[in-house]
Design a protein around this motif. Structure first.
Motif, PDB file in Angstrom:
ATOM      1  N   LYS A 141       0.955  -1.098  -0.015  1.00  0.00           N
ATOM      2  CA  LYS A 141      -0.079  -0.200  -0.174  1.00  0.00           C
ATOM      3  C   LYS A 141       0.918   1.447   0.147  1.00  0.00           C
ATOM      4  CE  LYS A 141      -2.765  -0.613   3.407  1.00  0.00           C
ATOM      5  NZ  LYS A 141      -4.161  -0.205   4.331  1.00  0.00           N
ATOM      6  N   VAL A 142       2.123   1.245   0.689  1.00  0.00           N
ATOM      7  CA  VAL A 142       2.734   2.430   0.834  1.00  0.00           C
ATOM      8  C   VAL A 142       3.465   2.744  -0.439  1.00  0.00           C
ATOM      9  CG1 VAL A 142       5.054   3.502   2.072  1.00  0.00           C
ATOM     10  CG2 VAL A 142       3.288   2.487   3.353  1.00  0.00           C
ATOM     11  N   ILE A 143       3.997   1.587  -0.955  1.00  0.00           N
ATOM     12  CA  ILE A 143       4.675   1.866  -2.307  1.00  0.00           C
ATOM     13  C   ILE A 143       3.758   2.176  -3.390  1.00  0.00           C
ATOM     14  CG2 ILE A 143       5.858   0.450  -4.031  1.00  0.00           C
ATOM     15  CD1 ILE A 143       7.683   0.712  -1.715  1.00  0.00           C
ATOM     16  N   MET A 144       2.568   1.766  -3.479  1.00  0.00           N
ATOM     17  CA  MET A 144       1.598   2.202  -4.530  1.00  0.00           C
ATOM     18  C   MET A 144       1.397   3.511  -4.325  1.00  0.00           C
ATOM     19  SD  MET A 144      -0.938  -1.187  -5.189  1.00  0.00           S
ATOM     20  CE  MET A 144      -1.582  -1.024  -3.609  1.00  0.00           C
ATOM     21  N   ARG A 145       1.125   4.034  -2.997  1.00  0.00           N
ATOM     22  CA  ARG A 145       0.749   5.461  -2.860  1.00  0.00           C
ATOM     23  C   ARG A 145       1.616   6.383  -3.259  1.00  0.00           C
ATOM     24  NH1 ARG A 145       1.539   7.891   1.676  1.00  0.00           N
ATOM     25  NH2 ARG A 145       1.531   5.980   3.115  1.00  0.00           N
ATOM     26  N   TRP A 146       3.200   6.060  -2.671  1.00  0.00           N
ATOM     27  CA  TRP A 146       4.364   7.100  -3.152  1.00  0.00           C
ATOM     28  C   TRP A 146       4.430   6.869  -4.911  1.00  0.00           C
ATOM     29  CZ3 TRP A 146       7.803   9.870  -0.571  1.00  0.00           C
ATOM     30  CH2 TRP A 146       7.562  10.317   0.717  1.00  0.00           C
ATOM     31  N   GLN A 147       4.307   5.942  -5.135  1.00  0.00           N
ATOM     32  CA  GLN A 147       4.431   5.806  -6.709  1.00  0.00           C
ATOM     33  C   GLN A 147       3.330   6.628  -7.444  1.00  0.00           C
ATOM     34  OE1 GLN A 147       6.714   3.528  -8.882  1.00  0.00           O
ATOM     35  NE2 GLN A 147       7.953   4.210  -6.994  1.00  0.00           N
ATOM     36  N   ASN A 148       2.198   6.408  -6.992  1.00  0.00           N
ATOM     37  CA  ASN A 148       1.068   7.233  -7.697  1.00  0.00           C
ATOM     38  C   ASN A 148       1.128   8.799  -7.608  1.00  0.00           C
ATOM     39  OD1 ASN A 148      -0.234   4.895  -9.028  1.00  0.00           O
ATOM     40  ND2 ASN A 148      -1.121   4.541  -7.110  1.00  0.00           N
ATOM     41  N   ASP A 149       1.833   9.163  -6.182  1.00  0.00           N
ATOM     42  CA  ASP A 149       1.562  10.645  -6.000  1.00  0.00           C
ATOM     43  C   ASP A 149       2.888  11.367  -6.488  1.00  0.00           C
ATOM     44  OD1 ASP A 149      -0.812  10.260  -4.346  1.00  0.00           O
ATOM     45  OD2 ASP A 149       0.288  10.292  -2.401  1.00  0.00           O
TER      46      ASP A 149
END
Length: 536
Positions: A295-303
């Motif tokens: 979840k953290v990785i996806m959020r940082w990648q998307n943001d």
């Protein structure tokens, strides 16, 4: 200064004390790094990040600097460092150093002068406030526990320290402090250093001392000195220096959220990239959450997709080994983790020994602890726990695991030293070492080569699928499809229900990297820790 195309690069982090010792004193040194440059080049990385090698009392692993211009004699000399720079550049490797400018050692000449009297010219280099032994300026806490203030009875004031009491914070509001820091930064860049990892950089600015802490949970106690408004002025000044030298920069910026990170790392940002600290949140038993990591990785990648840039990592000198935190200790889990992050959008960092599958250390005695912070925690726990319980608790997710010496061979002391190593070496070194454990090393070589050879992976877009799956990470990097099962159980994926995979083009996918080569199918059952990388 070499060309700074950081989007294609991969870094290798060196904790010099534990990397390679050449003089038999049991402590790694600069000559040891020079000796192993062919190994680092063979891995295929583009730059090395060296943890602090400045003169230091070593209260906090070198992050307490007593002389910004001197190499600590434990590691060698300035001439050794110049040789390292020259040799690294010959091998096509950039060199970045730790830049520690939030604080100094309490043995730094500035602080020694500052302590002498209230009217000393260096008094305002640090953060002093009126206080008594019973009444400190406020209730703020340090990252290392206890008050962020230490009282000085001679001058009847207290000084502020976000970390250990031996690490007083500099007063960045003082222009003279900034001038001295900027002079030092330029000195190292003129010497030939290619850039910096900016330690604790988001703490330069502090809230007014009257700020009341609203929560003592999570990051609450440290909000008064994490990414506080006004820091942008200091970062803009630093950026001007970095840009004038084409320096490669990565920030350790706790308190900078993923939505704020683009402002720090886009074309107008202060640094090329920042490390996020969120994916390392662990459960009470020290284990990491695969779904939490995902979840953290996806959020940082998307943001950071529209603008800005990520620094990617699994482990470092402050974190336990990922093979045991997120994996199950097996080589298969280490491989799956490697694929999961090395092909994301950002600049990956590999920590020494990670490419070998080095594991957390099996502590059996408090005598094996070396960090003063960890030792103090252990001693505090003894009031309520047995020695064995306290040791287990304090080492559960300790930074000590990452600092055991590098395992080069199955010879005595893992080939790290001919003397007595400063810290015990993991007993598994006869099996896990650079000479024998080539399987994971070769996978990292292939992943690095994929980044170097393919623009889509170096700087292309990213899109995630099966976002709510508890253990499988699936994403595309333009024409690449990456599928990784990070769990210990089998997992099923049904691509037929995903719109992007319903047309005929999916039949064009062919395998480029795999734990068990097989064609892409719309319905896939994945073995534990299976990974597949396809390309159209």
């Amino acid at each position: 200064m070499m060309e700074n195309d950081f989007r294609k690069m991969v870094g290798y982090q060196i904790y010099p004390k534990s990397f390679k010792d050449t003089n038999g004193d049991g402590i790694g040194d600069l000559q040891g790094i020079i000796e192993k440059l062919p190994y680092i080049q063979q891995l295929g990385v583009d730059f090395i990040w060296i943890n602090p090698i400045y003169k230091s009392p070593q209260v906090d692993g070198g992050y307490d600097i007593s002389d910004y211009y001197a190499i600590d004699e434990r590691f060698g000399s300035l001439e050794d460092f110049k040789t390292l720079l020259h040799k690294s550049h010959e091998y096509g490797l950039k060199v970045i150093m730790d830049l520690v400018v939030n604080h100094t050692s309490d043995q730094h000449p500035w602080f020694l002068e500052s302590k002498k009297s209230k009217d000393n010219p260096y008094r305002d280099f640090y953060l002093w406030e009126d206080a008594t032994a019973q009444q400190l300026p406020n209730e703020w806490r340090s990252f290392f526990g206890g008050s962020a203030w230490t009282y000085d009875k001679e001058t009847e004031q207290a000084y502020f320290h976000a970390f250990a009491k031996e690490q007083p914070d500099l007063n960045w509001k003082n222009p003279k402090v900034r001038q001295e820091i900027y002079k030092m930064v330029r000195w190292w860049l003129e010497l030939g250093v290619d850039g910096f990892r900016l330690d604790a950089i988001s703490h330069l600015q502090k809230m007014p001392w009257s700020y009341k802490i609203k929560s003592w949970r999570g990051d609450g106690p440290w909000v008064p000195f994490m990414n506080v408004s006004g820091i942008e002025d200091y970062m803009t000044e630093l950026k001007a220096i970095f840009d004038s030298y084409g320096a490669l920069t990565v920030g350790e910026a706790s308190g900078v959220r993923s939505m704020q990170a683009p402002d720090w790392t886009d074309e107008k940002g202060y640094v090329n990239m920042i490390f996020e600290l969120e994916h390392n949140v662990r459960k009470a038993n020290g284990r990491g959450s695969i779904y939490g990591y995902k979840k953290v990785i996806m959020r940082w990648q998307n943001d950071l997709l529209a603008r800005g840039w990520n620094a990617l990592y699994l482990e470092n000198h402050d974190q336990p080994r990922s093979i045991d935190v997120f994996g199950n200790g097996s080589l298969a889990s280490a491989k799956a983790l490697a694929v999961s992050y090395m092909l994301l959008r950002g600049t990956p960092f590999i920590y020494q020994g990670q490419e070998l599958g080095m594991r957390n250390f099996p502590f059996t005695s408090s005598d094996q602890l070396r960090s003063e912070e960890v030792i103090a925690q252990y001693e505090n726990l003894l009031t309520d726990l047995s020695a064995q319980e306290a040791l287990q608790k304090v080492t559960q997710d300790s930074r000590e695991h990452a600092r055991t010496p590098m395992q080069w061979s199955d010879k005595a002391n893992a080939g790290f030293t001919t003397g007595r190593p400063w810290m015990d070496i993991h007993p598994n070194y006869p099996q896990v070492n650079a000479e024998k454990q080539t399987e994971l090393f070769e996978l990292y070589q292939k992943l690095i080569q994929l980044r170097h050879d393919n623009q889509a992976i170096a700087s292309g877009s990213i899109y995630f699928y099966f976002e709510r799956h508890p253990q499988v990470l699936v994403y595309t990097r333009d024409e690449f499809l990456v599928i990784v099962n990070l769990g210990t159980k089998k997992a099923h994926l049904d691509f037929s229900k995903v719109e992007a995979f319903t047309d005929g083009s999916v039949s064009n996918y062919h395998s480029v990297l795999s734990s068990q080569p097989r064609p892409f199918e719309r319905s896939m059952s994945l073995a534990p820790f299976e990974y597949q990388v396809y390309k159209k």
